[in-house]
Design an enzyme around this catalytic site. Structure first.
Site, mmCIF file in Angstrom:
data_model
loop_
_atom_site.group_PDB
_atom_site.id
_atom_site.type_symbol
_atom_site.label_atom_id
_atom_site.label_comp_id
_atom_site.label_asym_id
_atom_site.label_seq_id
_atom_site.Cartn_x
_atom_site.Cartn_y
_atom_site.Cartn_z
ATOM 1 N N CYS A 35 -9.722 -7.510 -8.492
ATOM 2 C CA CYS A 35 -9.082 -6.584 -9.707
ATOM 3 C C CYS A 35 -8.872 -7.624 -11.008
ATOM 4 O O CYS A 35 -8.877 -7.148 -12.071
ATOM 5 C CB CYS A 35 -7.787 -6.114 -9.334
ATOM 6 S SG CYS A 35 -6.644 -7.135 -8.544
ATOM 7 N N CYS A 78 -8.744 -1.269 -8.018
ATOM 8 C CA CYS A 78 -8.827 -1.671 -6.555
ATOM 9 C C CYS A 78 -9.602 -0.642 -5.786
ATOM 10 O O CYS A 78 -9.022 0.462 -5.950
ATOM 11 C CB CYS A 78 -7.527 -2.051 -6.006
ATOM 12 S SG CYS A 78 -7.378 -2.381 -4.383
ATOM 13 N N ASN A 138 -3.406 1.561 7.148
ATOM 14 C CA ASN A 138 -2.995 0.891 5.850
ATOM 15 C C ASN A 138 -4.287 0.570 5.122
ATOM 16 O O ASN A 138 -4.852 -0.343 5.754
ATOM 17 C CB ASN A 138 -1.977 -0.121 5.996
ATOM 18 C CG ASN A 138 -1.859 -0.853 4.835
ATOM 19 O OD1 ASN A 138 -1.345 -2.183 4.868
ATOM 20 N ND2 ASN A 138 -2.059 -0.387 3.455
ATOM 21 N N GLY A 139 -4.697 1.023 4.161
ATOM 22 C CA GLY A 139 -5.942 0.407 3.356
ATOM 23 C C GLY A 139 -6.867 1.514 3.068
ATOM 24 O O GLY A 139 -6.332 2.657 2.685
ATOM 25 N N TYR A 194 3.118 -9.033 -5.784
ATOM 26 C CA TYR A 194 3.990 -7.721 -6.014
ATOM 27 C C TYR A 194 4.423 -6.907 -4.846
ATOM 28 O O TYR A 194 5.350 -6.512 -4.591
ATOM 29 C CB TYR A 194 3.317 -6.849 -7.149
ATOM 30 C CG TYR A 194 4.021 -5.364 -7.311
ATOM 31 C CD1 TYR A 194 5.590 -5.529 -8.048
ATOM 32 C CD2 TYR A 194 3.653 -4.252 -7.165
ATOM 33 C CE1 TYR A 194 6.275 -4.327 -8.133
ATOM 34 C CE2 TYR A 194 4.316 -3.064 -7.321
ATOM 35 C CZ TYR A 194 5.432 -3.393 -7.649
ATOM 36 O OH TYR A 194 6.288 -1.945 -8.005
ATOM 37 N N SER A 198 10.653 -7.311 -9.456
ATOM 38 C CA SER A 198 9.523 -8.042 -9.033
ATOM 39 C C SER A 198 9.480 -9.583 -9.804
ATOM 40 O O SER A 198 8.500 -10.308 -9.293
ATOM 41 C CB SER A 198 8.330 -7.181 -9.363
ATOM 42 O OG SER A 198 8.403 -6.650 -10.737
ATOM 43 N N GLY A 202 5.576 2.584 0.940
ATOM 44 C CA GLY A 202 5.345 3.807 0.757
ATOM 45 C C GLY A 202 6.444 4.768 0.931
ATOM 46 O O GLY A 202 7.116 4.532 1.748
ATOM 47 N N CYS A 254 1.090 1.520 2.004
ATOM 48 C CA CYS A 254 1.200 2.131 2.982
ATOM 49 C C CYS A 254 1.782 0.891 4.006
ATOM 50 O O CYS A 254 1.189 0.063 3.993
ATOM 51 C CB CYS A 254 0.187 2.929 3.915
ATOM 52 S SG CYS A 254 -0.540 4.477 2.867
ATOM 53 N N CYS A 290 -5.767 -9.543 0.378
ATOM 54 C CA CYS A 290 -5.452 -9.103 -0.745
ATOM 55 C C CYS A 290 -4.213 -10.219 -1.642
ATOM 56 O O CYS A 290 -3.082 -10.312 -1.051
ATOM 57 C CB CYS A 290 -4.770 -7.731 -0.720
ATOM 58 S SG CYS A 290 -3.973 -7.100 -2.343
ATOM 59 N N ASP A 317 7.449 -11.432 -15.495
ATOM 60 C CA ASP A 317 7.058 -10.310 -14.739
ATOM 61 C C ASP A 317 6.138 -10.635 -14.089
ATOM 62 O O ASP A 317 5.361 -11.642 -14.212
ATOM 63 C CB ASP A 317 6.897 -8.945 -15.824
ATOM 64 C CG ASP A 317 7.267 -7.825 -14.963
ATOM 65 O OD1 ASP A 317 7.470 -7.899 -13.688
ATOM 66 O OD2 ASP A 317 7.131 -6.785 -15.669
ATOM 67 N N ASP A 318 5.815 -9.755 -13.061
ATOM 68 C CA ASP A 318 4.420 -10.207 -12.171
ATOM 69 C C ASP A 318 3.299 -9.787 -12.667
ATOM 70 O O ASP A 318 2.261 -10.376 -12.491
ATOM 71 C CB ASP A 318 4.749 -9.543 -10.824
ATOM 72 C CG ASP A 318 4.703 -8.265 -10.709
ATOM 73 O OD1 ASP A 318 5.973 -7.193 -11.257
ATOM 74 O OD2 ASP A 318 3.852 -7.353 -10.357
ATOM 75 N N CYS A 327 -9.059 -12.079 -1.666
ATOM 76 C CA CYS A 327 -9.532 -11.063 -2.634
ATOM 77 C C CYS A 327 -8.881 -11.132 -4.201
ATOM 78 O O CYS A 327 -7.892 -11.154 -4.155
ATOM 79 C CB CYS A 327 -9.499 -9.642 -2.295
ATOM 80 S SG CYS A 327 -9.982 -8.497 -3.338
HETATM 81 S S1 SF4 Z 1 -8.798 -5.762 -5.797
HETATM 82 FE FE1 SF4 Z 1 -6.929 -6.638 -6.241
HETATM 83 S S2 SF4 Z 1 -5.080 -5.177 -5.217
HETATM 84 FE FE2 SF4 Z 1 -7.395 -4.500 -4.399
HETATM 85 S S3 SF4 Z 1 -7.384 -5.941 -2.582
HETATM 86 FE FE3 SF4 Z 1 -8.272 -7.032 -4.154
HETATM 87 S S4 SF4 Z 1 -6.855 -8.420 -5.099
HETATM 88 FE FE4 SF4 Z 1 -5.935 -6.836 -3.697
#
Ligand code: SF4
Length: 476
Positions: A447, A393, A111-112, A253, A294, A37, A10, A247, A356-357, A444
């Site tokens: 993932c 995520c 957004n989130g 990406y 990407s 988005g 978003c 993030c 690729d990413d 973060c």
């Molecule tokens: S879990 Fe991965 S995609 Fe989600 S906020 Fe953390 S780094 Fe970003």
């Protein structure tokens, strides 16, 4: 556009510019955030007395015509482009949300993902609240409205932030004010810009400031409640968190390469990830080929560091959009290549490093390897500028269910075999974080590790946990 990708998060935009056509500025801002988005778009405009709103399913250019924009008159506006991460892709869930509450009207664009959104909604429902949408964003506006009993909106927002967990960058609109809010961990980006004419802009990414001719002023700080009023921006509070958790996927990406987020230009970060990838893994090869778009920046970095020649060995059809009719299996079996096509003359007889990413399910990588082999590539090493994605995520990026994530169930050898490559290398987590130097701890990476910076209370509910089929059917 790949189906086998993480999905966007978003995009939000806010503008305070007396004397200017703010709806048009919001339109251009949203246009530049369209990559975040593509499901729905909306703009809410305030003129000091009331808020007017238009939102629909579709791309920004489909939702807004010149005449539609000319009806949205005012000096403040907020806007939203949506990719659904909680609540179905449906007209009732399009944003901004605008309600009459307490002293007047209130609009919100989010957004989130609120990671305790389901629990909060259940609590509010028990207390007699009613909901019109199946989004977690409505939980926020409901909470803020209830906490705004004494008509002190910044205070109500702060109290809401103390209850809502997870990821949220917000723009809120009253009849005469805009508030920009970023969650205390700073998961999603949000920045502030200034128009030469004296107006102010807030946007998910700095590319939206450029689009409307605004100058970047600064990022909204994690936890900050920023009010934009006639006398300029003013910070009301900065809600503290134990750490930052921006993030990292925004850089890998999601965000546009021409955006700068929290001090790092996205394109340069991608290039450096490519360089790091080459330091970690550099097989004997002839050329480096990016998966467009990407993988381009990382592939350039890889080529610079490795000394290999950068070649555009895969072409992307940039006009395969949202309404693209997916080919049936029967048509696929005939070997149609509608989104990506290899350049035979570039790859034939070559040892190729493909960059690729990321890989989500592995299906697209599999097709890419096959089409390069069919085009005559002698050897294919597949390189990814991110570590394996092993967890979902819960903070606003659609990573698919864990069951669909190939790296959650297969080791690197097995994935390599699955995609049919001669070699496979993922950027290591250490390598990824090294790119951010002494800021590495601000990100973060859940993932890739499963270590979630904010406890995920409502983990089992899923993306559509709030959806009620009968409500969505009736509204359709
Ligand atoms: S879990 Fe991965 S995609 Fe989600 S906020 Fe953390 S780094 Fe970003």
């Amino acid at each position: 556009m790949h189906a086998d990708k993480l999905h966007e998060a978003c995009g939000i935009f806010g503008v305070y510019a007396p004397g200017l056509e703010v709806a048009n500025l919001a339109y251009y801002g949203l246009y530049s955030l369209q990559h975040r988005g593509q499901e729905s778009a909306g703009i809410a405009v305030a003129d000091g007395r009331q808020i007017a709103l238009h939102k629909e399913m579709g791309l920004v250019a489909e939702v807004f015509t010149e005449s539609r924009l000319s009806e949205l008159k005012g000096r403040l506006a907020i806007g939203h482009v949506r990719y659904s991460t909680t609540g179905a892709s449906h007209p009732i869930n399009a944003q901004p949300l605008v309600f009459y509450c307490g002293k007047g009207m209130l609009g919100l664009a989010h957004n989130g993902n609120i990671s305790n959104g389901f629990s909060l909604r259940r609590e509010l429902l028990k207390d007699g609240a009613v909901f019109q949408t199946t989004t977690d964003s409505e939980v926020l506006i409901n909470l803020i409205s209830r906490l705004n009993g004494d008509y002190n909106l910044p205070h109500a927002i702060k109290q809401c932030m103390e209850r809502a967990e997870g990821a949220y960058s917000l723009v809120l609109l009253t009849e005469d004010r805009i508030y920009a809010v970023r969650d205390p961990y700073g998961f999603r980006p949000l920045c502030l810009g200034r128009l030469g004419t004296g107006g102010w802009i807030v946007a998910s990414e700095s590319c939206a400031l450029d689009a409307v001719g605004a100058t970047f002023v600064r990022d909204v700080r994690p936890g900050e409640i920023l009010e934009i009023a006639p006398d300029g921006p003013r910070t009301h509070a900065v809600v503290a968190a134990p750490r930052r958790a921006q993030c990292v996927f925004e850089y890998i990406y999601i965000a546009r390469p021409d955006s700068t987020i929290d001090g790092f230009n996205v394109g340069q970060v991608r290039r450096e990830m490519g360089r790091q990838l080459a330091r970690e893994f550099c097989p004997q090869a002839d050329i480096v080929v990016p998966v467009p778009d990407s993988g381009i920046a990382a592939a350039r970095g890889y080529a610079e560091e490795s000394g290999l020649i950068f070649e555009e060995g895969l072409m992307k059809n940039r006009y395969v959009g949202r309404t693209f009719i997916q080919p049936t299996q029967q048509i696929r079996d005939t070997g149609v290549r509608l989104k990506l096509n290899p350049v035979r003359e570039v790859v034939v007889g070559k040892k190729v490093v493909v960059v690729d990413d990321s890989v989500v399910r592995g299906t697209t990588s599999c097709r890419i390897v096959k089409m390069l082999r069919d085009a005559g590539a002698k050897e294919i090493n597949f390189c990814l500028s991110s570590p394996p994605i092993i967890r979902s995520c819960y903070y606003g990026i659609d990573t698919s269910n864990e069951a669909e994530l190939i790296a959650a169930h297969k080791n690197i050898k097995e994935i390599c075999r699955f995609i049919g490559a001669d070699g496979l290398h993922y950027l290591t987590l250490d390598g990824l974080l090294r790119v951010f130097g002494d800021k590495a701890r601000d990100f973060c990476v859940a993932c890739f590790t499963g270590e979630y910076p904010v406890n995920v209370k409502d983990r089992g509910e899923g993306k559509f946990g709030l959806d009620c089929p009968s409500v969505l059917g009736a509204a359709g």
